[in-house]
Design a protein around this motif. Structure first.
Motif, PDB file in Angstrom:
ATOM      1  N   THR A 167      20.709  65.395  95.705  1.00 53.47           N
ATOM      2  CA  THR A 167      19.333  65.164  96.139  1.00 53.47           C
ATOM      3  C   THR A 167      19.235  63.806  96.831  1.00 53.47           C
ATOM      4  OG1 THR A 167      17.009  65.216  95.409  1.00 53.47           O
ATOM      5  CG2 THR A 167      18.581  64.094  93.967  1.00 53.47           C
ATOM      6  N   VAL A 168      18.075  63.505  97.351  1.00 53.77           N
ATOM      7  CA  VAL A 168      17.882  62.242  98.076  1.00 53.77           C
ATOM      8  C   VAL A 168      17.851  61.076  97.088  1.00 53.77           C
ATOM      9  CG1 VAL A 168      16.636  63.429  99.928  1.00 53.77           C
ATOM     10  CG2 VAL A 168      15.344  62.424  98.022  1.00 53.77           C
ATOM     11  N   GLU A 169      18.000  59.868  97.607  1.00 55.92           N
ATOM     12  CA  GLU A 169      18.136  58.698  96.737  1.00 55.92           C
ATOM     13  C   GLU A 169      16.927  58.498  95.828  1.00 55.92           C
ATOM     14  OE1 GLU A 169      19.714  54.100  97.019  1.00 55.92           O
ATOM     15  OE2 GLU A 169      18.932  55.047  98.836  1.00 55.92           O
ATOM     16  N   ARG A 170      15.729  58.646  96.361  1.00 58.88           N
ATOM     17  CA  ARG A 170      14.512  58.409  95.564  1.00 58.88           C
ATOM     18  C   ARG A 170      14.426  59.328  94.352  1.00 58.88           C
ATOM     19  NH1 ARG A 170       9.628  61.013  95.784  1.00 58.88           N
ATOM     20  NH2 ARG A 170      10.246  62.075  97.707  1.00 58.88           N
ATOM     21  N   LEU A 171      14.874  60.567  94.490  1.00 57.11           N
ATOM     22  CA  LEU A 171      14.733  61.552  93.414  1.00 57.11           C
ATOM     23  C   LEU A 171      15.923  61.584  92.461  1.00 57.11           C
ATOM     24  CD1 LEU A 171      13.222  64.544  95.430  1.00 57.11           C
ATOM     25  CD2 LEU A 171      12.005  62.906  93.976  1.00 57.11           C
ATOM     26  N   THR A 172      16.990  60.875  92.792  1.00 61.74           N
ATOM     27  CA  THR A 172      18.202  60.947  91.979  1.00 61.74           C
ATOM     28  C   THR A 172      17.978  60.605  90.501  1.00 61.74           C
ATOM     29  OG1 THR A 172      19.684  60.567  93.858  1.00 61.74           O
ATOM     30  CG2 THR A 172      20.544  60.015  91.683  1.00 61.74           C
ATOM     31  N   PRO A 173      17.280  59.525  90.147  1.00 63.59           N
ATOM     32  CA  PRO A 173      17.096  59.215  88.719  1.00 63.59           C
ATOM     33  C   PRO A 173      16.371  60.320  87.948  1.00 63.59           C
ATOM     34  CG  PRO A 173      16.526  57.324  90.078  1.00 63.59           C
ATOM     35  CD  PRO A 173      16.696  58.481  91.005  1.00 63.59           C
ATOM     36  N   ARG A 174      15.486  61.037  88.611  1.00 63.18           N
ATOM     37  CA  ARG A 174      14.730  62.101  87.951  1.00 63.18           C
ATOM     38  C   ARG A 174      15.520  63.402  87.847  1.00 63.18           C
ATOM     39  NH1 ARG A 174      10.430  65.671  90.340  1.00 63.18           N
ATOM     40  NH2 ARG A 174       9.300  66.555  88.592  1.00 63.18           N
ATOM     41  N   VAL A 175      16.401  63.638  88.824  1.00 64.53           N
ATOM     42  CA  VAL A 175      17.080  64.934  88.930  1.00 64.53           C
ATOM     43  C   VAL A 175      18.465  64.930  88.288  1.00 64.53           C
ATOM     44  CG1 VAL A 175      18.015  66.610  90.586  1.00 64.53           C
ATOM     45  CG2 VAL A 175      15.788  65.535  91.005  1.00 64.53           C
ATOM     46  N   ARG A 176      19.225  63.844  88.445  1.00 65.65           N
ATOM     47  CA  ARG A 176      20.630  63.805  88.039  1.00 65.65           C
ATOM     48  C   ARG A 176      20.827  62.870  86.843  1.00 65.65           C
ATOM     49  NH1 ARG A 176      24.177  61.974  92.824  1.00 65.65           N
ATOM     50  NH2 ARG A 176      25.857  62.953  91.642  1.00 65.65           N
ATOM     51  N   ALA A 177      21.219  63.413  85.720  1.00 63.90           N
ATOM     52  CA  ALA A 177      21.439  62.608  84.518  1.00 63.90           C
ATOM     53  C   ALA A 177      22.688  61.748  84.656  1.00 63.90           C
ATOM     54  CB  ALA A 177      21.568  63.521  83.292  1.00 63.90           C
ATOM     55  N   ARG A 178      22.548  60.449  84.441  1.00 67.39           N
ATOM     56  CA  ARG A 178      23.655  59.478  84.441  1.00 67.39           C
ATOM     57  C   ARG A 178      24.287  59.245  85.802  1.00 67.39           C
ATOM     58  NH1 ARG A 178      27.170  60.788  78.962  1.00 67.39           N
ATOM     59  NH2 ARG A 178      25.410  61.167  77.572  1.00 67.39           N
ATOM     60  N   ALA A 179      24.032  60.105  86.749  1.00 69.83           N
ATOM     61  CA  ALA A 179      24.629  59.936  88.069  1.00 69.83           C
ATOM     62  C   ALA A 179      23.829  58.921  88.883  1.00 69.83           C
ATOM     63  CB  ALA A 179      24.666  61.270  88.804  1.00 69.83           C
ATOM     64  N   LYS A 180      24.508  58.287  89.838  1.00 66.33           N
ATOM     65  CA  LYS A 180      23.868  57.307  90.704  1.00 66.33           C
ATOM     66  C   LYS A 180      24.166  57.647  92.160  1.00 66.33           C
ATOM     67  CE  LYS A 180      24.172  53.630  87.248  1.00 66.33           C
ATOM     68  NZ  LYS A 180      24.699  52.288  86.928  1.00 66.33           N
TER      69      LYS A 180
END
Length: 303
Positions: A167-180
Motif C-alpha cells: 500500500t502507499v506510505e501514508r496507509l502502511t502503519p494502518r494496513v501492514r503490521a510491523r512492516a515499514k
C-alpha cells in the motif's frame, strides 16, 4: 474521501472451475502436506490458476504468520518449529506438476533469527536440482530488514525477487503490521545491489483509501529503488474482521495505471481488478530478464 465501502461491482465476479486439474492439484498439496497462498489468502484467481494454467504459489514455513496485517487472511499466531524436509517436498511437487515457473512465498517468521531465509534458499536449490528448467520466483517478507538474511536468499539465485510494498506510505502503519514502507524499499534496493541481473518485483493493492497521487508516488519510489516489475490489483476484504474496501476501481482505471507504470520505466506491469502478486507470473520473468540485459548492453555501449 468517504470511508463508506461501495457495493462490489459486476466485473469482480469470479468464474469457478473445479475440473480434474484443480482437484488433482489440491490432492497433491494435501498428499505432500504443503500450503499454498492461493488457499490461505483466499486468492480470487485460484480457479483460473489451478484449473486452467495449472500453476500455484507455494507457501512455506508453515501456515501461521507472526504478523497480523489488516488486509491478509493468512492466520496469525505462534508458528510451529521448522520443517527442513519441506524444501524437498516442494521440489518433488514442482517436478510432478512439470511447472515452467514456480512462485515460493513465505509467512513472516519474526520468531526466527534469519526470518526463514535458510529454508527459502534451500527450497530454491532443491527445485534447481529436480527441475533445472523451471524458473523460480520468491516472495519473502522483509525478514526484519537484516541484510544478511536477504543475502542468504539472493545467493541461492532466484530468477525473480518479489517483495510487496502492498500500500502507499501514508496507509502502511494502518494496513501492514510491523512492516515499514521505507524498509520495504530498502529491501528491494539491496536485493538489486546484491544481484543486479535478477529482476525485482513489487505489488500494490488499491481501494484502501489512497489517492491517485499517492499511487503514482509509490510507482516513483519503486522505480527509484530499481524495481523492474509491478503488479496492481483491487483490494478485496477477506472477512468482516479485516480492513474495509473504500473504493472499487474500474477496469479502465487499472488500464490507465498500467500505461503510466510502463511510461515510468517498469519492464512489465500487470494491472487489473483481480490481479495479485503472482498473477500470470510465468509471463513476466522473460520480459524482465530481457529488459535488464538490454539495459546492461546500453550501459556498456555508453561507457
Amino acid at each position: 474521501m468517504s470511508n463508506k465501502p461501495e457495493r462490489k461491482p459486476e466485473w469482480l465476479k469470479i468464474k469457478l472451475n473445479t475440473n480434474e486439474s484443480y482437484t488433482g492439484l489440491k490432492s497433491l498439496m494435501r498428499e505432500k502436506k504443503l500450503h499454498t497462498v492461493c488457499e490461505e489468502a483466499r486468492c480470487p484467481n485460484i480457479h483460473e490458476c489451478w484449473a486452467e494454467r495449472r500453476t500455484a504459489t507455494f507457501m512455506i514455513l508453515g501456515d501461521t504468520c507472526t504478523r497480523a496485517c489488516r488486509f491478509c487472511a493468512v492466520k496469525t499466531g505462534l508458528p510451529t518449529e521448522l520443517d527442513w524436509a519441506e524444501p524437498e517436498r516442494v521440489a518433488d511437487s514442482v517436478a510432478t506438476m512439470n511447472l515452467k515457473h514456480v512462485v515460493i512465498t513465505v509467512v513472516a517468521r519474526d520468531d526466527l533469527k534469519d526470518g526463514g531465509a535458510g529454508v527459502l534458499a534451500e527450497t530454491i536449490r532443491a527445485i534447481r536440482r529436480k527441475s533445472p528448467f523451471t524458473s523460480v520466483e520468491v516472495l519473502p517478507s522483509d525478514m526484519g530488514g537484516v541484510l544478511e538474511n536477504l543475502k542468504i536468499v539472493m545467493d541461492a539465485k532466484p530468477d525473480i525477487l518479489n517483495h510487496n510494498i502492498e500500500t502507499v506510505e501514508r496507509l502502511t502503519p494502518r494496513v501492514r503490521a510491523r512492516a515499514k514502507y521505507q524498509r520495504s524499499l530498502e529491501f528491494l534496493r539491496r536485493a538489486k545491489e546484491l544481484q543486479p541481473q535478477i529482476p525485482t518485483k513489487s505489488s500494490l493493492m488499491i481501494g484502501l483509501g489512497e489517492t491517485k497521487e499517492e499511487i503514482l508516488a509509490t510507482m516513483d519510489d519503486l522505480r527509484a529503488n530499481h524495481v523492474d516489475i509491478m503488479t496492481i490489483g483491487q483490494y478485496l476484504q477477506p472477512t468482516k474482521k479485516h480492513i474495509p474496501v473504500i473504493k472499487y476501481y474500474h477496469p479502465d482505471e487499472f488500464k490507465e495505471l498500467k500505461e503510466i507504470a510502463m511510461e515510468k520505466g517498469f519492464s512489465h506491469c500487470e494491472s487489473g481488478p483481480l490481479v495479485r502478486s503472482s498473477y500470470h507470473a510465468d509471463e513476466q520473468v522473460n520480459e524482465a530478464t530481457k529488459h535488464i540485459q538490454l539495459q546492461g548492453d546500453t550501459e556498456l555501449k555508453n561507457a
